[in-house]
Design an enzyme around this catalytic site. Structure first.
Site, PDB file in Angstrom:
ATOM      1  N   GLU A 294      79.374  33.352  65.348  1.00 14.68           N
ATOM      2  CA  GLU A 294      79.893  33.861  64.068  1.00 14.68           C
ATOM      3  C   GLU A 294      79.433  35.308  63.942  1.00 14.68           C
ATOM      4  O   GLU A 294      78.240  35.584  63.984  1.00 14.68           O
ATOM      5  CB  GLU A 294      79.397  32.991  62.910  1.00 14.68           C
ATOM      6  CG  GLU A 294      79.915  31.558  62.971  1.00 14.68           C
ATOM      7  CD  GLU A 294      81.419  31.474  63.190  1.00 14.68           C
ATOM      8  OE1 GLU A 294      82.162  32.334  62.668  1.00 14.68           O
ATOM      9  OE2 GLU A 294      81.869  30.559  63.904  1.00 14.68           O
ATOM     10  N   CYS A 328      77.801  39.519  55.719  1.00 15.80           N
ATOM     11  CA  CYS A 328      78.988  39.604  56.578  1.00 15.80           C
ATOM     12  C   CYS A 328      80.240  39.535  55.718  1.00 15.80           C
ATOM     13  O   CYS A 328      81.292  40.026  56.096  1.00 15.80           O
ATOM     14  CB  CYS A 328      78.967  38.484  57.598  1.00 15.80           C
ATOM     15  SG  CYS A 328      78.799  36.880  56.827  1.00 15.80           S
TER      16      CYS A 328
HETATM   17  P1  NAP Z   1      72.293  41.048  65.708  1.00 19.34           P
HETATM   18  O1  NAP Z   1      71.661  42.358  65.953  1.00 19.34           O
HETATM   19  O2  NAP Z   1      73.492  40.693  66.509  1.00 19.34           O
HETATM   20  O3  NAP Z   1      71.145  39.949  65.897  1.00 19.34           O
HETATM   21  C1  NAP Z   1      71.400  38.577  65.650  1.00 19.34           C
HETATM   22  C2  NAP Z   1      70.427  37.755  66.440  1.00 19.34           C
HETATM   23  O4  NAP Z   1      70.702  37.931  67.836  1.00 19.34           O
HETATM   24  C3  NAP Z   1      68.967  38.165  66.250  1.00 19.34           C
HETATM   25  O5  NAP Z   1      68.179  37.005  66.254  1.00 19.34           O
HETATM   26  C4  NAP Z   1      68.704  38.999  67.475  1.00 19.34           C
HETATM   27  O6  NAP Z   1      67.365  39.051  67.839  1.00 19.34           O
HETATM   28  C5  NAP Z   1      69.497  38.231  68.500  1.00 19.34           C
HETATM   29  N1  NAP Z   1      69.780  38.961  69.743  1.00 19.34           N
HETATM   30  C6  NAP Z   1      69.875  40.288  69.933  1.00 19.34           C
HETATM   31  N2  NAP Z   1      70.159  40.551  71.241  1.00 19.34           N
HETATM   32  C7  NAP Z   1      70.247  39.355  71.869  1.00 19.34           C
HETATM   33  C8  NAP Z   1      70.509  38.963  73.208  1.00 19.34           C
HETATM   34  N3  NAP Z   1      70.745  39.840  74.178  1.00 19.34           N
HETATM   35  N4  NAP Z   1      70.523  37.638  73.490  1.00 19.34           N
HETATM   36  C9  NAP Z   1      70.289  36.721  72.530  1.00 19.34           C
HETATM   37  N5  NAP Z   1      70.013  37.043  71.251  1.00 19.34           N
HETATM   38  C10 NAP Z   1      70.009  38.346  70.915  1.00 19.34           C
HETATM   39  O7  NAP Z   1      72.727  40.876  64.171  1.00 19.34           O
HETATM   40  P2  NAP Z   1      71.847  41.105  62.882  1.00 19.34           P
HETATM   41  O8  NAP Z   1      71.651  42.572  62.700  1.00 19.34           O
HETATM   42  O9  NAP Z   1      70.679  40.217  62.908  1.00 19.34           O
HETATM   43  O10 NAP Z   1      72.812  40.528  61.742  1.00 19.34           O
HETATM   44  C11 NAP Z   1      73.832  41.269  61.157  1.00 19.34           C
HETATM   45  C12 NAP Z   1      75.167  40.908  61.762  1.00 19.34           C
HETATM   46  O11 NAP Z   1      75.391  39.515  61.585  1.00 19.34           O
HETATM   47  C13 NAP Z   1      76.326  41.596  61.057  1.00 19.34           C
HETATM   48  O12 NAP Z   1      77.258  42.015  62.030  1.00 19.34           O
HETATM   49  C14 NAP Z   1      76.900  40.499  60.186  1.00 19.34           C
HETATM   50  O13 NAP Z   1      78.262  40.688  59.849  1.00 19.34           O
HETATM   51  C15 NAP Z   1      76.694  39.295  61.052  1.00 19.34           C
HETATM   52  N6  NAP Z   1      76.707  38.049  60.287  1.00 19.34           N
HETATM   53  C16 NAP Z   1      77.778  37.219  60.448  1.00 19.34           C
HETATM   54  C17 NAP Z   1      77.855  36.036  59.715  1.00 19.34           C
HETATM   55  C18 NAP Z   1      79.033  35.105  59.863  1.00 19.34           C
HETATM   56  O14 NAP Z   1      78.952  33.972  59.390  1.00 19.34           O
HETATM   57  N7  NAP Z   1      80.120  35.525  60.488  1.00 19.34           N
HETATM   58  C19 NAP Z   1      76.821  35.696  58.837  1.00 19.34           C
HETATM   59  C20 NAP Z   1      75.734  36.572  58.724  1.00 19.34           C
HETATM   60  C21 NAP Z   1      75.685  37.746  59.460  1.00 19.34           C
HETATM   61  P3  NAP Z   1      66.462  40.362  67.568  1.00 19.34           P
HETATM   62  O15 NAP Z   1      66.330  40.435  66.089  1.00 19.34           O
HETATM   63  O16 NAP Z   1      65.198  40.046  68.265  1.00 19.34           O
HETATM   64  O17 NAP Z   1      67.224  41.516  68.146  1.00 19.34           O
END
Ligand code: NAP
Length: 524
Positions: A294, A328
């Site tokens: 997501e 999001c």
């Molecule tokens: P993110 O930077 O993509 O990180 C999400 C998770 O992925 C974190 O736990 C992060 O860990 C981990 N991660 C990063 N690199 C990875 C890799 N190579 N392999 C596995 N895991 C990895 O996103 P965010 O900044 O936390 O959240 C914001 C984003 O989430 C926005 O784009 C928002 O729109 C989206 N979002 C979507 C929904 C939905 O339901 N569609 C809901 C909420 C949020 P680290 O923190 O250690 O980097």
């Protein structure tokens, strides 16, 4: 492990009420919880892997984004060896956990919900200090976590007693649901409790084991959730908490051949990377990994010339600036009919001027900080781009204070090909674009690689009908804001680059964690 008495059929699901912080007793409880949490801040937290606690000495520090000198927690980070152990043990323990009767797993999830409910003010306070949520936003997150638990418990009861299949003459025919195996749960920081709890508890109640890799921004909230799981009675090896950066342990967990599924919520870039890595079979892997991803949004609200402009302006402002635009589902594009464009902009400008920004623990503030220094920089860079691409109406820079504060910003006259119209900013920045009529507004709204939430304001039923049919988003709202999805009522998930549309909080969600087995027995 002792098996408690079966839960029996759970009562019908109802949403957890959110706390009214205008009631003095609730205010007092919030202040007391914050004091308790402040006493605990700065502690060291160990990893929880393969049923026991581990230290590595390599620490990740999480800070209060409202006051960045304040340390919330210090967390031992997993090494690649420990991460490997976490997934291998989750795989090894899966057989035992998957055979625990569904009723018992349901019971544990309901207990976890009860514990979070009991500690609601404390969880709220952790979200205030670690995620920079204001009290009502924090309480919404905690209430949603409880809702996910209660809702998925009931859904599991349904999948544990499936509807009978058609019976062939001379056969007993049935279809049952089995869990998948060991999965990786990767949540974002923006709903650090609700999304983490929702994905983890859905997987666990369905009979899977999980390795939770929390966001590096909000690891303390993950620790508090792990405490709840242990106290609720989840077996020590049914879950691991594998804190560490995505780059150091994330890829490893996703790629491991014993990983059966990945349940991810986060950015488009990371989601696509996970999808790609998981698609490649590794030596010893005997399944196609299932990936639920997501991802981001570029959510639009259409304001028609026949809309109630006052209500539309309120909906846009709440959707754009609630939790500093870091949802999001946040409205980041307002697409406004040219006949009411100037009037609407005036209304938005007035409402934005009334928004207060400052430390999240002060209930006087509508907006707290953004999550981190790097997020603040990225958002401010986008604001500079926006100033060139359009006309600055409100805000346009940092807000005063020691935290990562940004002024609520409105930029008008943004073209549909502009970066501010196309790219997810994930901060308090609203782009406003003029449309010729409702059909044009729909075309503009759909001119995006994302398709998560959207809203349309109009009093014309024919236009609303068109929006139902043509507005290509996973969650459409008519004459209301585009944030605030409720579990059960608004199953949540988006189209296109917003993700796999798994519909969290919906009746089909548990199917992401189950596989169906059809059995035919010859009788007579
Ligand atoms: P993110 O930077 O993509 O990180 C999400 C998770 O992925 C974190 O736990 C992060 O860990 C981990 N991660 C990063 N690199 C990875 C890799 N190579 N392999 C596995 N895991 C990895 O996103 P965010 O900044 O936390 O959240 C914001 C984003 O989430 C926005 O784009 C928002 O729109 C989206 N979002 C979507 C929904 C939905 O339901 N569609 C809901 C909420 C949020 P680290 O923190 O250690 O980097």
């Amino acid at each position: 492990m002792t098996t408690p008495a079966a839960t029996g059929r759970l009562s019908a699901f109802t949403n957890e009420p959110v706390t009214d912080f205008s009631i003095p007793a609730n205010r007092a409880a919030a202040v007391a919880a914050l004091a308790r949490v402040r006493k605990e801040m700065g502690c060291d937290y160990e990893l929880w892997i393969a049923g026991s606690a581990h230290k590595t000495g390599d620490l990740l520090t999480s800070v209060n984004p409202s006051q960045s000198s304040e340390v919330v927690g210090r967390h031992h980070k997993a090494t690649p060896e420990l991460a490997t152990r976490a997934i291998e043990d989750a795989h090894a323990y899966f057989t035992e956990w998957s055979r625990v009767p569904a009723e018992h797993r349901v019971e544990l999830v309901v207990r976890a919900a009860a514990l979070i409910r009991q500690r609601k003010f404390d969880f709220d306070a952790w979200l205030v200090v670690e995620a920079g949520k204001t009290w009502p936003e924090a309480d919404g997150d905690v209430s949603e976590a409880i809702d996910f638990a209660e809702y998925y418990a009931r859904q599991m009861q349904k999948f544990a007693s499936p509807e009978p299949t058609v019976q062939m003459p001379g056969e007993r025919d049935e279809m049952i649901y089995l869990p998948l195996g060991a999965g990786i749960v990767i949540p974002p920081w923006n709903f650090p409790l609700a999304i983490m709890a929702g994905m983890s508890l859905a997987a666990l109640v369905a009979g899977n084991t999980v390795v939770i890799k929390p966001s590096s921004e909000t690891p303390t909230i993950a620790q508090k959730f792990a405490e709840v799981l242990r106290e609720a009675g989840f077996p020590a090896r049914s879950f691991s908490l594998c804190t560490g950066s995505g780059s150091s342990v994330g890829d490893l967990l996703v790629e491991h051949p014993k990983t059966r599924f990945v349940s991810f919520t986060g950015s488009r870039a990371v989601g696509l990377r996970i999808n790609e890595l998981a698609a490649k079979p590794r030596k010893g892997q005997v399944w196609i990994k299932r990936v639920v991803a997501e991802m981001g949004g570029k959510d639009a609200i259409i304001v028609d010339r026949e809309a109630d402009l006052e209500s539309a302006a309120t909906g846009v402002v709440q959707s754009a600036y609630g939790y500093q635009g870091q949802k999001c589902s946040a409205c980041s594009r307002a697409i406004v009919d040219e006949a009411v464009y100037d009037e609407f902009l005036e209304k938005v400008k007035t409402k934005v001027a009334a928004l207060t920004v400052g430390p999240a623990d002060d209930p006087a503030n509508f907006m707290g900080p953004v999550i981190s220094a790097s997020a603040r920089k990225a958002i401010l860079d986008y604001i500079e781009v926006g100033k060139k691409e359009g006309r600055l109406i409100s805000g346009g820079g940092p807000a005063a204070g020691d935290g990562y504060f940004i002024q609520p910003t409105v930029i008008a006259d943004i073209d549909s090909k502009a970066r501010l119209f196309q790219e997810e900013v994930f901060g308090p920045v609203l782009a406003v674009t003029k449309s010729k009529d409702f059909d044009h507004a729909l075309q503009l709204a759909n001119d995006s690689e994302y398709g998560l939430t959207g809203a349309a304001y109009s009093k014309n039923p024919e236009k609303l009908r068109k929006a139902r049919e043509q507005f290509f988003v996973g969650n459409l709202y008519l004459n209301r804001k585009c944030t605030g999805a409720m579990v059960g009522a608004h199953p949540f998930g988006g189209f296109n680059m917003s993700g796999t549309d798994s519909k969290a909080g919906g009746p089909d969600y548990l199917l992401q964690f189950l596989q169906a087995k059809s059995i035919a027995e010859k009788i007579g």
